[in-house]
Design an enzyme around this catalytic site. Structure first.
Site, PDB file in Angstrom:
ATOM      1  N   LYS A  95       0.843  -1.197   0.000  1.00  0.00           N
ATOM      2  CA  LYS A  95       0.000   0.000   0.000  1.00  0.00           C
ATOM      3  C   LYS A  95       0.878   1.246   0.000  1.00  0.00           C
ATOM      4  O   LYS A  95       0.663   2.170  -0.769  1.00  0.00           O
ATOM      5  CB  LYS A  95      -0.925  -0.041   1.226  1.00  0.00           C
ATOM      6  CG  LYS A  95      -1.834   1.155   1.321  1.00  0.00           C
ATOM      7  CD  LYS A  95      -2.828   1.030   2.461  1.00  0.00           C
ATOM      8  CE  LYS A  95      -3.563   2.358   2.610  1.00  0.00           C
ATOM      9  NZ  LYS A  95      -4.520   2.359   3.710  1.00  0.00           N
TER      10      LYS A  95
ATOM     11  N   GLU B 206      10.350  -4.900   4.280  1.00  0.00           N
ATOM     12  CA  GLU B 206      10.416  -6.296   3.862  1.00  0.00           C
ATOM     13  C   GLU B 206      10.132  -6.424   2.361  1.00  0.00           C
ATOM     14  O   GLU B 206      10.870  -7.069   1.615  1.00  0.00           O
ATOM     15  CB  GLU B 206       9.371  -7.139   4.635  1.00  0.00           C
ATOM     16  CG  GLU B 206       9.661  -7.303   6.112  1.00  0.00           C
ATOM     17  CD  GLU B 206       9.098  -6.182   6.978  1.00  0.00           C
ATOM     18  OE1 GLU B 206       8.781  -5.096   6.432  1.00  0.00           O
ATOM     19  OE2 GLU B 206       8.989  -6.389   8.190  1.00  0.00           O
TER      20      GLU B 206
ATOM     21  N   GLY C 209      -4.829  -1.788   4.918  1.00  0.00           N
ATOM     22  CA  GLY C 209      -4.029  -2.921   4.456  1.00  0.00           C
ATOM     23  C   GLY C 209      -4.707  -4.258   4.721  1.00  0.00           C
ATOM     24  O   GLY C 209      -4.790  -5.122   3.854  1.00  0.00           O
ATOM     25  N   ARG C 210      -5.223  -4.433   5.943  1.00  0.00           N
ATOM     26  CA  ARG C 210      -5.802  -5.732   6.301  1.00  0.00           C
ATOM     27  C   ARG C 210      -7.195  -5.927   5.712  1.00  0.00           C
ATOM     28  O   ARG C 210      -7.823  -6.965   5.933  1.00  0.00           O
ATOM     29  CB  ARG C 210      -5.811  -5.899   7.823  1.00  0.00           C
ATOM     30  CG  ARG C 210      -6.487  -4.778   8.581  1.00  0.00           C
ATOM     31  CD  ARG C 210      -6.141  -4.835  10.072  1.00  0.00           C
ATOM     32  NE  ARG C 210      -6.657  -3.684  10.812  1.00  0.00           N
ATOM     33  CZ  ARG C 210      -6.025  -2.520  10.922  1.00  0.00           C
ATOM     34  NH1 ARG C 210      -4.869  -2.338  10.304  1.00  0.00           N
ATOM     35  NH2 ARG C 210      -6.540  -1.534  11.631  1.00  0.00           N
TER      36      ARG C 210
ATOM     37  N   GLU D 285      -4.803  -6.493  14.836  1.00  0.00           N
ATOM     38  CA  GLU D 285      -4.315  -5.184  14.391  1.00  0.00           C
ATOM     39  C   GLU D 285      -5.467  -4.167  14.417  1.00  0.00           C
ATOM     40  O   GLU D 285      -5.248  -2.974  14.588  1.00  0.00           O
ATOM     41  CB  GLU D 285      -3.715  -5.276  12.970  1.00  0.00           C
ATOM     42  CG  GLU D 285      -2.869  -4.058  12.593  1.00  0.00           C
ATOM     43  CD  GLU D 285      -2.041  -4.269  11.329  1.00  0.00           C
ATOM     44  OE1 GLU D 285      -0.851  -4.613  11.419  1.00  0.00           O
ATOM     45  OE2 GLU D 285      -2.599  -4.085  10.232  1.00  0.00           O
TER      46      GLU D 285
ATOM     47  N   HIS E 167      -4.514 -33.282  17.806  1.00  0.00           N
ATOM     48  CA  HIS E 167      -3.365 -34.084  18.235  1.00  0.00           C
ATOM     49  C   HIS E 167      -2.247 -33.189  18.752  1.00  0.00           C
ATOM     50  O   HIS E 167      -1.087 -33.609  18.825  1.00  0.00           O
ATOM     51  CB  HIS E 167      -2.896 -34.952  17.070  1.00  0.00           C
ATOM     52  CG  HIS E 167      -3.994 -35.837  16.564  1.00  0.00           C
ATOM     53  ND1 HIS E 167      -4.288 -37.054  17.135  1.00  0.00           N
ATOM     54  CD2 HIS E 167      -4.925 -35.638  15.599  1.00  0.00           C
ATOM     55  CE1 HIS E 167      -5.329 -37.591  16.514  1.00  0.00           C
ATOM     56  NE2 HIS E 167      -5.742 -36.746  15.583  1.00  0.00           N
TER      57      HIS E 167
ATOM     58  N   LYS F 124       9.302  -0.613  14.132  1.00  0.00           N
ATOM     59  CA  LYS F 124       9.868  -0.301  12.798  1.00  0.00           C
ATOM     60  C   LYS F 124      10.943   0.771  12.932  1.00  0.00           C
ATOM     61  O   LYS F 124      12.025   0.672  12.362  1.00  0.00           O
ATOM     62  CB  LYS F 124       8.779   0.232  11.861  1.00  0.00           C
ATOM     63  CG  LYS F 124       7.792  -0.789  11.359  1.00  0.00           C
ATOM     64  CD  LYS F 124       6.860  -0.137  10.333  1.00  0.00           C
ATOM     65  CE  LYS F 124       5.659  -0.985  10.029  1.00  0.00           C
ATOM     66  NZ  LYS F 124       4.667  -0.337   9.188  1.00  0.00           N
TER      67      LYS F 124
HETATM   68  O1  F6P Z   1       3.165  -2.741   9.726  1.00  0.00           O
HETATM   69  C1  F6P Z   1       1.817  -3.031   9.613  1.00  0.00           C
HETATM   70  C2  F6P Z   1       1.316  -2.764   8.219  1.00  0.00           C
HETATM   71  O2  F6P Z   1       1.255  -1.409   7.985  1.00  0.00           O
HETATM   72  C3  F6P Z   1      -0.017  -3.429   7.979  1.00  0.00           C
HETATM   73  O3  F6P Z   1      -1.074  -2.686   8.442  1.00  0.00           O
HETATM   74  C4  F6P Z   1       0.013  -3.613   6.511  1.00  0.00           C
HETATM   75  O4  F6P Z   1      -0.942  -4.546   6.082  1.00  0.00           O
HETATM   76  C5  F6P Z   1       1.428  -4.072   6.311  1.00  0.00           C
HETATM   77  O5  F6P Z   1       2.173  -3.336   7.247  1.00  0.00           O
HETATM   78  C6  F6P Z   1       1.993  -3.894   4.931  1.00  0.00           C
HETATM   79  O6  F6P Z   1       1.952  -2.552   4.538  1.00  0.00           O
HETATM   80  P1  F6P Z   1       2.151  -2.134   3.041  1.00  0.00           P
HETATM   81  O7  F6P Z   1       1.048  -2.739   2.240  1.00  0.00           O
HETATM   82  O8  F6P Z   1       2.103  -0.637   3.029  1.00  0.00           O
HETATM   83  O9  F6P Z   1       3.478  -2.652   2.577  1.00  0.00           O
END
Ligand code: F6P
Length: 546
Positions: free
Chosen positions: A206, A212, A266-267, A352, A383, A511
């Site tokens: 987003k 990452e 995002g979620r 979240e 199990h 972060k």
């Molecule tokens: O760090 C949490 C977050 O902002 C989530 O809310 C989001 O889904 C995820 O990181 C990834 O964010 P982005 O889509 O901006 O890379």
């Protein structure tokens, strides 16, 4: 919403649910043959059974009164109106517009969004279908065989979970991979044995700044350029973001960039272009069916009376468990192996969204908010951790999810799976008392002394609550419905707890600190002054071990 009215409604609920002479649910079943009918709601081929919870007609009335005290109906209308319900970010939360296939007018903070959503969806699905059918090809002219999605959190969990859930609908000859972790092991393992010449990379973020995702995308880009040359990037990369300028800087060609909007959290973004990898896998019609499932639930959530409103009831029963009965966690156990990632998806959605301790008014909340959500598929969990569900000191409310019919799986296996799901729910409710255990041991011919020693260990207290969501089969439409049910459940709970369900400030501090620590980790000579002794000690120990 008046806080004292909510507090009063909750006190009444607590007084009723927590009364010392509350009957056991197993006894309620015995006393009322109509209990299942009374405490279950059908919605098309989906059925929500909450009869195994500690509810009676009064509890239900008090829960609905609590929802009214918190103005759930008003807040729901506000959500769908596209008002800035995400107050701390001054944004709407209008993910429902992404699945609004009927075209009913939807506005985000007054701006009509139907046309832009429909246009972007059409572009996305044309592209997805093109890749799926081989009209859009790799630089060499070969068909794409692999799609690698880079994203994390909402830009990974949704498409990864859904791709697994809907694997029977994924085109033959196409493999979908999901890389999230900055741990280089993730991308290394995902790309092992994958032919770069026929791989499409989908970069989903987003913000297009997430460490990452940017790290993984840059590594893949470098690898592709080394193998196929710079020119191949145009054919092998596409991107999804709300930040189109940042995507342009990364070098993705404009017709391979798909956008969405800041009013999509995002979620909550699986319904947007973030679903691109999924759409490539399952194709246009199935993806639309998936959206339709979400839309079905939006209609139900807005129209069904609270007493028969599945997401509202799911949320309210969760509040009963969390705030009146004091259960700190909530397990989601799909008896559906393809929903293996659904608990992880719900962890982000729920924790979240509602894992907050400050209310919308900026004050510390007075109620416990989101429970710890966890789970694994059944029967595997039986199990592993079910021992604790049945005999542990903590009571864990469970959501069981199960299909009536399997897809692309053996019927006989499914019968066993289904029976196990029912058995676990039954066992949690009824338990097994000491007299019954003693009788059993006696019948087995055990000596009385040994039986007396063993009996307490074989007792099941029972009266442990669970819900069951039964659906016809795990189709795209069903999956859309399941996700939307949980989204609105989470919204309902956020209303009762009066938190902003749509922000996530709690992810920021870690972060920021990681950015500061990264150079100290990278440079073996960097001084470690000013760090707490644990951080400094661990960096020093890692340096010594390298
Ligand atoms: O760090 C949490 C977050 O902002 C989530 O809310 C989001 O889904 C995820 O990181 C990834 O964010 P982005 O889509 O901006 O890379």
């Amino acid at each position: 919403m008046d806080a004292s009215t909510v507090a009063d409604a909750l006190s009444a609920l607590r007084a009723h649910a927590g009364r010392s002479d509350a009957p056991r649910v197993a006894d309620l079943f015995k006393a009322d043959p109509g209990r299942f009918a009374r405490f279950s709601v059908a919605f098309d081929d989906l059925l929500f059974d909450f009869s195994r919870h500690r509810v009676d007609a009064t509890t239900l009335r008090l829960l609905v009164a609590l929802a009214r005290a918190a103005d759930l109906e008003g807040r729901r209308a506000e959500l769908f109106s596209g008002a800035a319900v995400n107050g701390t970010e001054r944004r709407a939360a209008l993910h429902m517009a992404l699945r609004n296939l009927s075209g009913a007018p939807m506005r985000a903070q007054g701006e009509d969004v139907d046309a832009i959503v429909a246009a972007e969806r059409a572009r996305l699905l044309d592209f997805a279908q093109g890749v799926r059918e081989g009209a859009i090809r790799a630089a060499s002219g070969a068909r794409f065989t692999d799609v690698v999605n880079f994203g994390i959190g909402g830009s990974d969990l949704g498409p990864a979970m859904a791709a697994r859930a809907l694997s029977p609908f994924v085109a033959d000859g196409l493999k979908l991979h999901f890389v999230a972790n900055v741990d280089g092991a993730d991308i290394a393992d995902a790309l092992k044995g994958v032919a770069l010449e026929t791989t499409l990379f989908v970069v989903c973020s987003k913000t297009f700044t997430t460490l990452e995702t940017m790290t993984n995308a840059a590594s893949a880009r470098a690898r592709l350029v080394a193998a196929l040359g710079e020119a191949a990037v145009a054919d092998h990369f596409c991107a999804v973001s709300t930040q189109l300028d940042r995507v342009a800087a990364f070098g993705v060609r404009p017709d391979r960039v798909f956008g969405f909007w800041d009013w999509v959290g995002g979620r909550y973004s699986i319904w947007s272009a973030i679903g691109l990898s999924l759409a490539i896998g399952i194709g246009r019609d199935n993806f639309k069916d998936f959206l339709r499932g979400g839309e079905d639930v939006d209609r139900h959530f807005q129209e069904a009376p609270l007493e028969r409103n599945i997401p509202a009831l799911m949320g309210l029963i969760g509040v009963l468990c969390r705030n009146a009965l004091g259960f700190p966690t909530h397990a989601v156990i799909p008896y559906d192996q393809r929903l293996v990632r659904f608990p992880a998806y719900l962890q982000q959605l729920d924790m979240e969204s509602n894992g907050k301790s400050v209310g919308r008014d900026g004050r510390r909340v007075r109620l416990d908010t989101a429970p710890v959500v966890w789970g694994e598929p059944g029967t595997n969990g039986q199990h592993a951790f079910f021992q604790l569900l049945h005999q542990g000191t903590q009571i864990v409310p469970v959501d069981f999810l199960v299909a009536a019919r399997p897809i692309a799986a053996d019927e006989r296996h499914h019968e066993l799976l289904f029976a196990n799901c029912l058995a676990q729910a039954q066992a949690l409710t009824q338990g097994r008392g000491i007299e019954e255990v003693a009788r059993q041991l006696e019948a087995q011919g055990m000596a009385p002394q040994e039986a007396a020693m063993l009996a307490p260990h074989k007792v099941f207290e029972g009266d442990r609550p669970s819900s069951t969501l039964l659906y016809g089969s795990l189709t795209p439409r069903t999956l859309g419905r399941l996700i939307a049910l949980y989204e609105h459940k989470v919204f309902t709970q956020g209303v009762i707890w009066n938190v902003n369900t749509f922000d996530q400030w709690g992810v920021e501090l870690g972060k920021e600190l990681a950015v500061k620590l990264a150079p100290l980790v990278a440079d073996a000579d960097a001084p470690l002054d000013g760090l707490d002794s644990s951080t400094a000690g661990l960096i020093a120990a890692a340096r010594a071990r390298r």
